[in-house]
Write a protein that holds these residues in place. Structure first.
Motif, PDB file in Angstrom:
ATOM      1  N   VAL A  29      19.646   4.178  -5.409  1.00  0.00           N
ATOM      2  CA  VAL A  29      18.223   3.424  -5.208  1.00  0.00           C
ATOM      3  C   VAL A  29      17.297   4.286  -4.513  1.00  0.00           C
ATOM      4  CG1 VAL A  29      17.056   1.647  -3.736  1.00  0.00           C
ATOM      5  CG2 VAL A  29      19.500   1.191  -4.565  1.00  0.00           C
ATOM      6  N   ILE A  30      16.452   4.794  -5.467  1.00  0.00           N
ATOM      7  CA  ILE A  30      15.680   6.041  -5.197  1.00  0.00           C
ATOM      8  C   ILE A  30      14.288   5.586  -4.643  1.00  0.00           C
ATOM      9  CG2 ILE A  30      14.630   8.055  -6.159  1.00  0.00           C
ATOM     10  CD1 ILE A  30      16.860   7.825  -8.430  1.00  0.00           C
ATOM     11  N   ARG A  31      13.908   5.832  -3.462  1.00  0.00           N
ATOM     12  CA  ARG A  31      12.636   5.524  -3.010  1.00  0.00           C
ATOM     13  C   ARG A  31      11.635   6.833  -2.955  1.00  0.00           C
ATOM     14  NH1 ARG A  31      12.971   2.200   2.547  1.00  0.00           N
ATOM     15  NH2 ARG A  31      10.838   2.204   2.248  1.00  0.00           N
ATOM     16  N   ARG A  32      10.460   6.340  -3.202  1.00  0.00           N
ATOM     17  CA  ARG A  32       9.205   7.212  -2.799  1.00  0.00           C
ATOM     18  C   ARG A  32       8.263   6.571  -1.969  1.00  0.00           C
ATOM     19  NH1 ARG A  32       6.111   9.712  -7.712  1.00  0.00           N
ATOM     20  NH2 ARG A  32       5.435   7.391  -7.739  1.00  0.00           N
ATOM     21  N   ALA A  33       8.117   6.719  -0.793  1.00  0.00           N
ATOM     22  CA  ALA A  33       7.258   5.751   0.062  1.00  0.00           C
ATOM     23  C   ALA A  33       7.859   4.349   0.009  1.00  0.00           C
ATOM     24  CB  ALA A  33       5.889   6.155  -0.335  1.00  0.00           C
ATOM     25  N   ASP A  34       6.757   3.403  -0.334  1.00  0.00           N
ATOM     26  CA  ASP A  34       7.102   2.090  -0.484  1.00  0.00           C
ATOM     27  C   ASP A  34       7.427   1.497  -1.907  1.00  0.00           C
ATOM     28  OD1 ASP A  34       4.480   2.456  -1.640  1.00  0.00           O
ATOM     29  OD2 ASP A  34       3.660   0.677  -0.429  1.00  0.00           O
ATOM     30  N   GLU A  35       7.709   2.868  -2.861  1.00  0.00           N
ATOM     31  CA  GLU A  35       8.274   2.427  -4.126  1.00  0.00           C
ATOM     32  C   GLU A  35       9.512   2.747  -4.547  1.00  0.00           C
ATOM     33  OE1 GLU A  35       4.100   3.513  -6.784  1.00  0.00           O
ATOM     34  OE2 GLU A  35       5.353   5.250  -6.016  1.00  0.00           O
ATOM     35  N   VAL A  36      10.314   2.122  -5.417  1.00  0.00           N
ATOM     36  CA  VAL A  36      11.617   2.410  -5.836  1.00  0.00           C
ATOM     37  C   VAL A  36      11.485   2.719  -7.325  1.00  0.00           C
ATOM     38  CG1 VAL A  36      12.025  -0.322  -6.268  1.00  0.00           C
ATOM     39  CG2 VAL A  36      13.931   1.512  -5.737  1.00  0.00           C
ATOM     40  N   LEU A  37      12.381   3.682  -7.769  1.00  0.00           N
ATOM     41  CA  LEU A  37      12.513   3.816  -9.202  1.00  0.00           C
ATOM     42  C   LEU A  37      13.461   3.115  -9.846  1.00  0.00           C
ATOM     43  CD1 LEU A  37      11.473   5.843 -11.288  1.00  0.00           C
ATOM     44  CD2 LEU A  37      13.288   7.500 -10.501  1.00  0.00           C
ATOM     45  N   LEU A  38      12.992   2.340 -10.752  1.00  0.00           N
ATOM     46  CA  LEU A  38      13.910   1.442 -11.881  1.00  0.00           C
ATOM     47  C   LEU A  38      13.803   2.019 -13.288  1.00  0.00           C
ATOM     48  CD1 LEU A  38      12.599  -2.022 -10.374  1.00  0.00           C
ATOM     49  CD2 LEU A  38      14.729  -0.505  -9.549  1.00  0.00           C
ATOM     50  N   VAL A  39      15.028   1.512 -13.745  1.00  0.00           N
ATOM     51  CA  VAL A  39      15.062   2.052 -15.351  1.00  0.00           C
ATOM     52  C   VAL A  39      15.341   0.628 -15.907  1.00  0.00           C
ATOM     53  CG1 VAL A  39      16.050   4.294 -14.942  1.00  0.00           C
ATOM     54  CG2 VAL A  39      17.710   2.391 -15.159  1.00  0.00           C
ATOM     55  N   ARG A  40      14.856   0.649 -17.108  1.00  0.00           N
ATOM     56  CA  ARG A  40      14.972  -0.671 -17.932  1.00  0.00           C
ATOM     57  C   ARG A  40      16.271  -0.399 -18.924  1.00  0.00           C
ATOM     58  NH1 ARG A  40      10.286  -4.502 -20.326  1.00  0.00           N
ATOM     59  NH2 ARG A  40      11.591  -6.271 -20.981  1.00  0.00           N
ATOM     60  N   ALA A 106      21.412   4.930  -0.777  1.00  0.00           N
ATOM     61  CA  ALA A 106      20.017   5.135  -0.580  1.00  0.00           C
ATOM     62  C   ALA A 106      19.503   6.313  -0.793  1.00  0.00           C
ATOM     63  CB  ALA A 106      19.472   4.590   0.986  1.00  0.00           C
ATOM     64  N   CYS A 107      18.597   6.735  -1.543  1.00  0.00           N
ATOM     65  CA  CYS A 107      18.156   7.933  -2.010  1.00  0.00           C
ATOM     66  C   CYS A 107      16.650   8.174  -1.595  1.00  0.00           C
ATOM     67  CB  CYS A 107      18.563   8.390  -3.518  1.00  0.00           C
ATOM     68  SG  CYS A 107      20.440   8.037  -3.864  1.00  0.00           S
ATOM     69  N   LEU A 129       8.060  -1.890  -3.523  1.00  0.00           N
ATOM     70  CA  LEU A 129       9.140  -2.766  -3.046  1.00  0.00           C
ATOM     71  C   LEU A 129       8.833  -4.079  -3.013  1.00  0.00           C
ATOM     72  CD1 LEU A 129      10.509  -0.126  -0.491  1.00  0.00           C
ATOM     73  CD2 LEU A 129      11.911  -1.083  -2.463  1.00  0.00           C
ATOM     74  N   ASP A 130       7.543  -4.570  -2.821  1.00  0.00           N
ATOM     75  CA  ASP A 130       7.165  -6.034  -2.436  1.00  0.00           C
ATOM     76  C   ASP A 130       6.724  -6.621  -3.630  1.00  0.00           C
ATOM     77  OD1 ASP A 130       4.764  -4.753  -2.876  1.00  0.00           O
ATOM     78  OD2 ASP A 130       4.084  -5.453  -1.006  1.00  0.00           O
ATOM     79  N   ASP A 131       6.902  -6.072  -4.863  1.00  0.00           N
ATOM     80  CA  ASP A 131       6.306  -6.541  -6.106  1.00  0.00           C
ATOM     81  C   ASP A 131       7.226  -6.103  -7.295  1.00  0.00           C
ATOM     82  OD1 ASP A 131       5.163  -8.011  -7.888  1.00  0.00           O
ATOM     83  OD2 ASP A 131       3.551  -6.375  -8.251  1.00  0.00           O
TER      84      ASP A 131
END
Length: 402
Positions: A29-40, A106-107, A129-131
């Protein structure tokens, strides 16, 4: 690069695709500030964090960082293990069946522009993260665990684990002393206010306590020896404490009457005990063998030692420590380990033992158990057998405390 690791391909060649494989997997689970990186994912079109299989011999955290770089082209810092879980069996598009032990990490993103780097995914994107996009509940739980800031990893606990709590770890407000007889005389273990254990040895009980009190102002001394000697009956202390030691009751012998202990021979002691009890009970060889130690403590207690002294029995103490009588012999390795573990569960690290110390390892551990009962007594948390101590002609309350 094939989306199926080479080692899995090799296994499949041997066992076929219809046999389910149990594989270790990772989720980054890769975070950058309040964002998370996802793959489809390319196989089912679902959005997920970065996932992958751990290679043989590979550290799971290393696998998480590797998968992040291989799938998205970003370099990450692996911060902590966020959760462990078992993923239900999956049937892949090629028919392979597998179940996964997932380790979610957590990364934190360090560098690199996220992009589709392998054919396992068709899109890579940063999401608030909230959307988050529609996702499987399993993946949402992994993201939540990683974003929670909790220090401990989440896991599924064994059934019923939350129904009981461990016993409280007690610390004395002043040092206490647990004492057991040994070949060299007496071995004592002092527990200070931090539960640190110190060992003392002396030839007689008065000398031991005096030695200890030179440096440790002990408030309670708990001794594994009968105190309060009967005149014409057995002691309720022995009978009631023995009932608590199911499967181990033989470790607690019946205390002879005073006249028997004062007899100069075993034969005379047997006669004295039979006479005092109206022919009901004799004296065991084990009980008479402790004659000198019993009389030594008796004289010391009646002299007014200037400190509170209570009688304990280590097997009863260990039964309370472990939650049940410890049936393994205290002289066997398994019994030693069980007793050390029982003490450690209550915050007491038993000191190491070495041959030639003048006492056995079982004596040392018995003294530690006695000291634990002394802690309980000093805090007003102990119980006695019987609940109301008996008093014989010597005036010493007769009860075993734990």
């Amino acid at each position: 690069m094939s989306p199926v690791p080479d080692f899995v391909v090799a296994i499949r060649e041997k066992i076929g695709s219809d046999h389910p494989l149990w594989l270790p997997g990772v989720t980054a689970v890769i975070r950058r500030a309040d964002e998370v990186l996802l793959v489809r994912r390319s196989d089912n079109g679902r959005w997920t964090p970065v996932t992958g299989i751990v290679d043989p011999g590979e550290e799971p955290a290393v696998a998480a960082a590797r998968e992040a770089l291989e799938e998205t082209g970003v370099r990450v810092r692996v911060d902590r293990l966020a959760s462990t879980s078992v993923h239900a069996e999956v049937v892949h598009a090629n028919g392979d069946r597998a179940a996964y032990l997932d380790l979610t990490f957590a990364c934190t993103w360090l560098e690199g522009e996220a992009h589709v780097a392998e054919d396992e995914s068709v899109d890579v994107r940063w999401w608030p993260l909230d959307d988050l996009p529609p996702m499987a509940e399993t993946m949402l739980r992994r993201i939540e665990a990683a974003a929670s800031g909790e220090r401990e990893a989440r896991f599924v606990a064994p059934p019923g684990q939350h129904e009981s709590e461990p016993a409280p770890v007690l610390s004395p407000e002043a040092p206490v002393l647990g004492v057991d007889s040994c070949p060299g005389g007496w071995v004592g273990v002092v527990l200070d206010t931090t539960r640190r254990a110190s060992v003392f040895v002396a030839a007689d009980i008065a000398g031991l306590v005096a030695l200890v009190r030179e440096t440790q102002p002990v408030s309670v001394v708990a001794v594994d020896i009968p105190m309060g000697l009967p005149d014409s009956t057995g002691r309720l202390a022995d009978a009631e404490a023995r009932k608590q030691l199911v499967g181990k009751s033989s470790s607690l012998f019946s205390t002879p009457v005073r006249a028997a202990l004062e007899a100069e021979s075993y034969a005379a002691a047997r006669e004295a005990n039979l006479a005092a009890t109206g022919g009901r009970t004799s004296v065991s060889a084990q009980a008479y063998a402790l004659r000198e130690k019993v009389l030594q403590v008796d004289a010391w207690v009646r002299s007014g030692p200037g400190v509170e002294v209570v009688e304990v029995h280590p097997e009863l103490s260990f039964a309370r420590l472990a939650g049940a009588p410890v049936l393994a012999s205290k002289k066997d390795p398994g019994g030693v380990r069980a007793r050390r573990d029982a003490l450690a569960a209550h915050g007491i690290v038993a000191p190491p033992w070495f041959r030639g110390a003048g006492f056995g390892e079982d004596d040392l551990l018995d003294a530690c158990a006695a000291a634990w009962s002394a802690v309980r007594h000093s805090l007003g948390a102990s119980e006695s057998f019987p609940a109301t101590p008996e008093v014989f002609s010597d005036g010493i309350p007769a009860a075993i405390w734990v």
